[in-house]
Write a protein that holds these residues in place. Structure first.
Motif, PDB file in Angstrom:
ATOM      1  N   PHE A 105      16.909  17.156 -20.807  1.00 22.54           N
ATOM      2  CA  PHE A 105      17.175  16.807 -19.426  1.00 22.54           C
ATOM      3  C   PHE A 105      16.299  16.648 -18.316  1.00 22.54           C
ATOM      4  O   PHE A 105      16.484  17.188 -17.045  1.00 22.54           O
ATOM      5  N   LYS A 106      14.808  16.812 -18.609  1.00 21.46           N
ATOM      6  CA  LYS A 106      13.914  17.007 -17.555  1.00 21.46           C
ATOM      7  C   LYS A 106      13.309  15.358 -17.298  1.00 21.46           C
ATOM      8  O   LYS A 106      13.269  14.608 -17.962  1.00 21.46           O
ATOM      9  N   THR A 107      12.668  15.186 -16.128  1.00 30.11           N
ATOM     10  CA  THR A 107      12.123  14.235 -15.574  1.00 30.11           C
ATOM     11  C   THR A 107      10.538  14.550 -15.257  1.00 30.11           C
ATOM     12  O   THR A 107      10.653  15.422 -14.626  1.00 30.11           O
ATOM     13  N   ILE A 108       9.818  13.846 -16.225  1.00 31.55           N
ATOM     14  CA  ILE A 108       8.273  14.328 -15.936  1.00 31.55           C
ATOM     15  C   ILE A 108       7.491  13.330 -15.169  1.00 31.55           C
ATOM     16  O   ILE A 108       7.650  12.069 -15.724  1.00 31.55           O
ATOM     17  N   PHE A 109       7.094  13.686 -14.258  1.00 32.47           N
ATOM     18  CA  PHE A 109       6.093  12.579 -13.478  1.00 32.47           C
ATOM     19  C   PHE A 109       4.706  12.355 -13.772  1.00 32.47           C
ATOM     20  O   PHE A 109       4.159  13.554 -14.236  1.00 32.47           O
ATOM     21  N   GLY A 110       4.065  11.337 -13.509  1.00 35.32           N
ATOM     22  CA  GLY A 110       2.547  11.277 -13.529  1.00 35.32           C
ATOM     23  C   GLY A 110       2.139  11.698 -12.199  1.00 35.32           C
ATOM     24  O   GLY A 110       2.855  11.822 -11.127  1.00 35.32           O
ATOM     25  N   ALA A 111       0.806  11.717 -11.804  1.00 36.36           N
ATOM     26  CA  ALA A 111       0.165  12.101 -10.656  1.00 36.36           C
ATOM     27  C   ALA A 111       0.257  10.959  -9.833  1.00 36.36           C
ATOM     28  O   ALA A 111      -0.364  11.164  -8.554  1.00 36.36           O
ATOM     29  N   GLY A 112       0.500   9.904 -10.377  1.00 34.53           N
ATOM     30  CA  GLY A 112       0.572   8.717  -9.515  1.00 34.53           C
ATOM     31  C   GLY A 112      -1.096   7.777  -9.254  1.00 34.53           C
ATOM     32  O   GLY A 112      -1.903   8.310  -9.596  1.00 34.53           O
ATOM     33  N   THR A 113      -0.464   6.663  -8.864  1.00 32.51           N
ATOM     34  CA  THR A 113      -1.923   5.787  -8.492  1.00 32.51           C
ATOM     35  C   THR A 113      -1.775   5.483  -7.036  1.00 32.51           C
ATOM     36  O   THR A 113      -0.544   4.829  -6.674  1.00 32.51           O
ATOM     37  N   ARG A 114      -2.622   5.627  -5.978  1.00 36.73           N
ATOM     38  CA  ARG A 114      -2.842   5.428  -4.951  1.00 36.73           C
ATOM     39  C   ARG A 114      -3.313   4.080  -4.652  1.00 36.73           C
ATOM     40  O   ARG A 114      -4.474   3.911  -4.976  1.00 36.73           O
ATOM     41  N   LEU A 115      -2.550   3.134  -4.240  1.00 35.75           N
ATOM     42  CA  LEU A 115      -2.950   1.439  -4.015  1.00 35.75           C
ATOM     43  C   LEU A 115      -3.218   1.375  -2.574  1.00 35.75           C
ATOM     44  O   LEU A 115      -2.335   1.677  -1.496  1.00 35.75           O
ATOM     45  N   SER A 123       0.763  -1.217  -0.005  1.00 38.87           N
ATOM     46  CA  SER A 123       0.037  -0.001   0.052  1.00 38.87           C
ATOM     47  C   SER A 123       0.923   1.335   0.137  1.00 38.87           C
ATOM     48  O   SER A 123       1.641   1.557   1.018  1.00 38.87           O
ATOM     49  N   ALA A 124       0.695   2.254  -1.137  1.00 41.84           N
ATOM     50  CA  ALA A 124       1.538   3.526  -1.167  1.00 41.84           C
ATOM     51  C   ALA A 124       1.149   3.828  -2.409  1.00 41.84           C
ATOM     52  O   ALA A 124       0.127   3.621  -3.193  1.00 41.84           O
ATOM     53  N   THR A 125       1.826   5.175  -3.037  1.00 35.97           N
ATOM     54  CA  THR A 125       1.421   5.663  -4.166  1.00 35.97           C
ATOM     55  C   THR A 125       2.517   5.407  -5.133  1.00 35.97           C
ATOM     56  O   THR A 125       3.769   5.262  -4.807  1.00 35.97           O
ATOM     57  N   TYR A 126       2.177   4.883  -6.140  1.00 37.65           N
ATOM     58  CA  TYR A 126       3.126   4.311  -7.165  1.00 37.65           C
ATOM     59  C   TYR A 126       3.129   5.578  -8.487  1.00 37.65           C
ATOM     60  O   TYR A 126       2.006   5.817  -9.050  1.00 37.65           O
ATOM     61  N   LEU A 127       4.349   6.178  -8.756  1.00 42.81           N
ATOM     62  CA  LEU A 127       4.589   7.246  -9.663  1.00 42.81           C
ATOM     63  C   LEU A 127       5.378   6.616 -10.820  1.00 42.81           C
ATOM     64  O   LEU A 127       6.399   5.987 -10.586  1.00 42.81           O
ATOM     65  N   CYS A 128       5.112   7.080 -12.185  1.00 39.40           N
ATOM     66  CA  CYS A 128       6.046   6.676 -13.146  1.00 39.40           C
ATOM     67  C   CYS A 128       6.631   8.143 -13.559  1.00 39.40           C
ATOM     68  O   CYS A 128       5.966   9.083 -13.535  1.00 39.40           O
ATOM     69  N   ALA A 129       7.721   8.120 -14.257  1.00 39.17           N
ATOM     70  CA  ALA A 129       8.378   9.174 -14.549  1.00 39.17           C
ATOM     71  C   ALA A 129       9.232   8.941 -15.715  1.00 39.17           C
ATOM     72  O   ALA A 129       9.897   7.847 -15.890  1.00 39.17           O
TER      73      ALA A 129
END
Lengths: 111, 112
Positions: free
Chosen positions: A97-107, A85-91
């Motif tokens: 040279f940017k790292t762009i994240f999604g808003a995440g999935t709270r599991l 159980s946590a929030t899972y983020l992809c980037a």
């Protein structure tokens, strides 16, 4: 402009279930894609890193795939546990040279 | 433990003030990046430093600035604080550009 979207925004499953988290990105010109885990109020822990030339990476019960042409990645979690159980983020590593994240999935994994 | 430490852990400032946040990277990591994370959202990329030079910047105004030092430490400076600057600020170090990111636990900044 690179945009990263994660579906679903939240997910609740019973313990033991296999599950898939989705990540999509709008520009296929990426250098890599990473999946992270974040516990409430904490920093991020890297789970898996897939370079642009790779199709998948595995670590324990986790498997991540990457399809650059369709702009998609999935994170597969086998035999889920309450400790997952946590929030899972992809980037994505993108141009400039940017790292762009999604808003995440709270599991939430129910015991 | 990622070996990346941030200080302070919490900070309260008043609108218009200036703030400096600090990060100590893992030894040997020549790349550091900074992120702003609002509650319930993903981290937003502020900028990245490679060997003490800024080599990437997100959509943040110039009042957000940084420094990276030869001893693997770095700073994020924010001038003229605004209420919307309230967020969790995260730094991450990596052995090189586009390699695995190792995050610190963050600094929670509140602007009143």
């Amino acid at each position: 402009k690179q945009e990263v979207t994660q579906i679903p925004a939240a997910l609740s499953v019973p313990e033991g279930e296999n599950l898939v988290l989705n990540c999509s990105f709008t520009d296929s010109a990426i250098y890599n894609l990473q999946w992270f885990r974040q516990d409430p109020g904490k920093g991020l822990t890297s789970l898996l890193l897939i370079q642009s030339s790779q199709r998948e990476q595995t670590s324990g019960r986790l498997n991540a795939s990457l399809d650059k042409s369709s702009g998609r990645s999935t994170l597969y979690i086998a035999a889920s546990q309450p400790g997952d159980s946590a929030t899972y983020l992809c980037a994505v590593g993108a141009g400039g040279f940017k790292t762009i994240f999604g808003a995440g999935t709270r599991l939430f994994v129910k015991a | 433990e990622t070996g990346v430490t941030q200080s302070p852990t919490h900070l309260i400032k008043t609108r218009g003030q200036q703030v400096t946040l600090r990060c100590s990277s893992q030894s040997g990591h020549n790349t550091v990046s900074w992120y702003q994370q609002a509650l319930g959202q993903g981290p937003q990329f502020i900028f990245q430093y490679y060997r003490e030079e800024e080599n990437g910047r997100g959509n943040f105004p110039p009042r957000f600035s940084g420094l990276q030092f030869p001893n693997y430490s770095s700073e994020l400076n924010v001038n003229a604080l605004e209420l919307d600057d309230s967020a969790l600020y995260l730094c991450a170090s990596s052995p090189g550009v586009f390699e695995k990111l190792f995050f610190g636990s963050g600094t929670q900044l509140s602007v009143l």
